[in-house]
Design a protein around this motif. Structure first.
Motif, mmCIF file in Angstrom:
data_model
loop_
_atom_site.group_PDB
_atom_site.id
_atom_site.type_symbol
_atom_site.label_atom_id
_atom_site.label_comp_id
_atom_site.label_asym_id
_atom_site.label_seq_id
_atom_site.Cartn_x
_atom_site.Cartn_y
_atom_site.Cartn_z
ATOM 1 N N HIS A 27 0.832 -1.202 0.000
ATOM 2 C CA HIS A 27 0.000 0.000 0.000
ATOM 3 C C HIS A 27 0.868 1.255 0.000
ATOM 4 O O HIS A 27 0.572 2.228 -0.711
ATOM 5 N N ALA A 28 1.932 1.246 0.814
ATOM 6 C CA ALA A 28 2.794 2.431 0.909
ATOM 7 C C ALA A 28 3.467 2.728 -0.427
ATOM 8 O O ALA A 28 3.551 3.886 -0.853
ATOM 9 N N GLU A 29 3.948 1.682 -1.106
ATOM 10 C CA GLU A 29 4.574 1.888 -2.417
ATOM 11 C C GLU A 29 3.558 2.433 -3.418
ATOM 12 O O GLU A 29 3.865 3.327 -4.214
ATOM 13 N N SER A 30 2.347 1.893 -3.369
ATOM 14 C CA SER A 30 1.300 2.366 -4.281
ATOM 15 C C SER A 30 0.955 3.826 -4.019
ATOM 16 O O SER A 30 0.797 4.616 -4.961
ATOM 17 N N ASP A 31 0.846 4.202 -2.753
ATOM 18 C CA ASP A 31 0.529 5.596 -2.428
ATOM 19 C C ASP A 31 1.613 6.539 -2.936
ATOM 20 O O ASP A 31 1.329 7.630 -3.438
ATOM 21 N N ARG A 32 2.862 6.126 -2.807
ATOM 22 C CA ARG A 32 3.958 6.967 -3.286
ATOM 23 C C ARG A 32 3.910 7.098 -4.803
ATOM 24 O O ARG A 32 4.101 8.190 -5.359
ATOM 25 N N LEU A 33 3.634 5.998 -5.491
ATOM 26 C CA LEU A 33 3.547 6.043 -6.953
ATOM 27 C C LEU A 33 2.391 6.925 -7.405
ATOM 28 O O LEU A 33 2.525 7.719 -8.345
ATOM 29 N N ARG A 34 1.242 6.791 -6.740
ATOM 30 C CA ARG A 34 0.071 7.580 -7.128
ATOM 31 C C ARG A 34 0.316 9.072 -6.900
ATOM 32 O O ARG A 34 -0.152 9.911 -7.670
ATOM 33 N N THR A 35 1.057 9.397 -5.844
ATOM 34 C CA THR A 35 1.371 10.801 -5.585
ATOM 35 C C THR A 35 2.390 11.334 -6.582
ATOM 36 O O THR A 35 2.257 12.445 -7.105
ATOM 37 N N LEU A 36 3.412 10.527 -6.889
ATOM 38 C CA LEU A 36 4.464 10.976 -7.801
ATOM 39 C C LEU A 36 3.975 11.090 -9.240
ATOM 40 O O LEU A 36 4.326 12.032 -9.955
ATOM 41 N N LEU A 37 3.155 10.135 -9.675
ATOM 42 C CA LEU A 37 2.754 10.070 -11.081
ATOM 43 C C LEU A 37 1.396 10.690 -11.349
ATOM 44 O O LEU A 37 1.026 10.885 -12.504
ATOM 45 N N GLY B 55 3.167 18.714 -15.832
ATOM 46 C CA GLY B 55 4.471 19.349 -15.688
ATOM 47 C C GLY B 55 5.240 18.909 -14.464
ATOM 48 O O GLY B 55 6.433 19.147 -14.362
ATOM 49 N N THR B 56 4.548 18.266 -13.485
ATOM 50 C CA THR B 56 5.220 17.855 -12.258
ATOM 51 C C THR B 56 5.508 16.368 -12.229
ATOM 52 O O THR B 56 6.084 15.879 -11.274
ATOM 53 N N ARG B 57 5.089 15.629 -13.254
ATOM 54 C CA ARG B 57 5.302 14.187 -13.253
ATOM 55 C C ARG B 57 6.721 13.865 -13.691
ATOM 56 O O ARG B 57 7.259 14.500 -14.593
ATOM 57 N N PRO B 58 7.317 12.832 -13.089
ATOM 58 C CA PRO B 58 8.671 12.472 -13.503
ATOM 59 C C PRO B 58 8.669 11.772 -14.845
ATOM 60 O O PRO B 58 7.723 11.089 -15.206
ATOM 61 N N GLY B 59 9.745 11.974 -15.588
ATOM 62 C CA GLY B 59 9.945 11.144 -16.760
ATOM 63 C C GLY B 59 9.290 11.626 -18.017
ATOM 64 O O GLY B 59 8.927 10.839 -18.868
ATOM 65 N N SER B 60 9.067 12.930 -18.176
ATOM 66 C CA SER B 60 8.459 13.401 -19.408
ATOM 67 C C SER B 60 9.434 13.359 -20.574
ATOM 68 O O SER B 60 9.041 13.484 -21.719
ATOM 69 N N GLY B 61 10.708 13.176 -20.316
ATOM 70 C CA GLY B 61 11.685 13.095 -21.391
ATOM 71 C C GLY B 61 13.065 12.788 -20.840
ATOM 72 O O GLY B 61 13.282 12.745 -19.639
ATOM 73 N N THR B 62 14.024 12.557 -21.735
ATOM 74 C CA THR B 62 15.385 12.247 -21.330
ATOM 75 C C THR B 62 16.139 13.537 -21.056
ATOM 76 O O THR B 62 16.152 14.439 -21.885
ATOM 77 N N ARG B 63 16.787 13.637 -19.893
ATOM 78 C CA ARG B 63 17.535 14.827 -19.533
ATOM 79 C C ARG B 63 19.004 14.467 -19.386
ATOM 80 O O ARG B 63 19.369 13.324 -19.157
#
Length: 486
Positions: free
Chosen positions: A275-285, A290-298
């Motif tokens: 559950h904790a991993e899922s909550d972190r993923l749902r918050t991050l993604l 514009g705030t989501r990780p991974g929109s392109g290669t940097r």
């Protein structure tokens, strides 16, 4: 001779054999033959509902070609209209053309007369009422199932799972299927865990998808991975053994929102991650695009390097074929344009600094201790989001000043909780990485840019770049001053 067109429609054709519309057309032809009418055209909309007013291509063709017709033959008036707006528009379209509606199971309606139009309206309203009552009953059933964590049989097979279905038959035709049980698909479940771990470690969605496609790992539909597919999978409450419910009235067109409220902490779907991993993923993604990780290669250090002259982040810009990090003075960037550093040399220097720091006694432990997981942080984020939803419902009840005054502290608490969660996710990049220096050097060499960047951001807040010393063009490693997280 009377010119007739036959219209047939069925809302749901699970079997895909079009038996429903075929039977309606046959009954319509029999009626036309009995009355000695000439069938000009047959219009069929198979597997298309009419209540929501969505596109019905053949119905649109029928309305466009109605002028030379005398009658439109349907099995039942509900096959032609379920939606109030379409019914009103259809009656107004056919009225001046003096086209009648004839039902195999129903009355003949002459739409050129007030009686025919009023009867079409009243009978159609009963059809709409019946559909709306059924829709309310189905929605209520879905919500009860969701709250109890029951499985849903719709859609394609979820990645990581192998549902067992029972086909429910009626009259020898397959009409629906029911899930009787769900098992994990071991190989796919391992991929889900790997993807979750890599995203939580700070790797980008683009990087993870590219890697899976390179390894020829496909989705449950047999397609290549795309960032949107990956994001939806990792944001789903299902992979943590929970149930979320997204009402259809919250859809944007035909697209469901990325996140829905979790209505049950238990589910008949086995959990792949916690559950904790899922909550972190749902918050991050699940935030704004514009705030989501991974929109392109940097590049490794883009945005992490900071100009000491103006305090603005530095970006990658090649010059004369040599990649560099520069303080960007272009319009909208706000930089001074007076600072640059060789990209390859800066990357090597920061790599050496980070690996040396991680090889020092206690560095990784201090980072982990500083950002140790706090299970209550997920509940704080949920509480804040629910408070914003309740406040949104009160908009218009209170004054704008009162509404903004109530909203500001909620946003501040949410921002603080999300910052804590972000730090926890950054530290996850070091899991399995820390060890002897030669081990870390081997791991670093095997990583892509996104993975390396995750390790760097787990260790440093920023890296200040100072001007070079006068009297030489050689790279000066002392120009780079990292601000360590611990």
């Amino acid at each position: 001779m009377t010119n007739a067109a036959i219209y047939a429609r069925i809302s749901s054709d699970v079997s895909g054999d079009a038996h429903g519309v075929t039977g309606q057309v046959a009954d319509g032809r029999a009626l036309c033959e009995q009355r000695d009418w000439r069938v000009v055209e047959v219009y069929e909309d198979n597997d298309l509902a009419a209540l929501a007013g969505g596109p019905r291509p053949r119905y649109a063709d029928l309305m466009a070609a109605a002028e030379p017709l005398d009658v439109i033959v349907v099995y039942h008036l509900s096959r032609l209209w379920r939606n109030r707006r379409e019914r009103a528009e259809g009656i107004e379209r056919l009225k001046p053309l003096r086209v009648s509606i004839v039902s195999v199971k129903g009355p003949d309606l002459d739409l050129s007369t007030a009686y025919g139009r009023s009867m079409a309206g009243m009978l159609g309203e009963f059809d709409t009422w019946e559909s709306e009552v059924k829709a309310e009953r189905v929605r209520s059933h879905i919500e009860r199932n969701a709250s109890s964590g029951a499985q849903m049989a719709g859609g394609h097979r979820p990645y990581g799972y192998q549902p067992h279905y029972k086909v429910v038959s009626q009259g020898g035709e397959k009409v629906r299927r029911r899930i009787t049980g769900v098992d994990l698909e071991p190989t796919e479940a391992a991929v889900v865990r790997e993807c979750a771990r890599r995203i939580l470690a700070g790797e980008s969605l683009v990087s993870v998808c590219d890697d899976l496609n390179r390894r020829e790992i496909v989705t449950s539909a047999g397609r290549t991975w795309r960032t949107q597919t990956m994001r939806r999978m990792l944001c789903s409450a299902r992979i943590s053994g929970r149930r979320q419910h997204i009402p259809t009235d919250s859809y944007q067109g035909k697209t469901a929102p990325l996140l829905g409220p979790i209505v049950s902490d238990t589910s008949e779907w086995p959990a792949i991650i916690t559950h904790a991993e899922s909550d972190r993923l749902r918050t991050l993604l699940g935030g704004r695009v514009g705030t989501r990780p991974g929109s392109g290669t940097r590049k490794l250090l883009s945005g992490l390097l900071v100009c000491s002259r103006c305090g603005r982040p530095m970006v990658s810009r090649p010059q004369d074929g040599h990649p560099r990090y520069v303080c960007d003075a272009n319009p909208g960037r706000g930089g001074c344009g007076r600072m640059y550093v060789n990209m390859a040399r800066a990357d090597e220097r920061v790599r050496d600094l980070v690996l040396a720091a991680l090889d020092s006694p206690g560095m990784a432990e201090r980072l982990a201790q500083r950002d140790s997981p706090d299970d209550g942080i997920h509940q704080q984020i949920r509480d804040g989001e629910e408070a914003l939803e309740r406040l949104a419902a009160d908009y218009g009840v209170m004054t704008r000043r009162e509404w903004k005054a109530a909203r500001t502290p909620i946003l501040a608490r949410l921002e603080k909780a999300r910052a804590v969660l972000s730090r926890q996710s950054q530290t996850s990049a070091l899991e399995g990485f820390h060890g002897p220096l030669d081990f870390m050097q081997e791991r670093w060499a095997a990583m892509n840019t996104s993975q390396r960047r995750a390790v760097v951001t787990a260790c440093v807040e920023s890296i200040t770049v100072y001007p070079p010393r006068s009297g030489g063009n050689r790279f000066d490693p002392d120009r780079l001053h990292p601000v360590w997280r611990a």
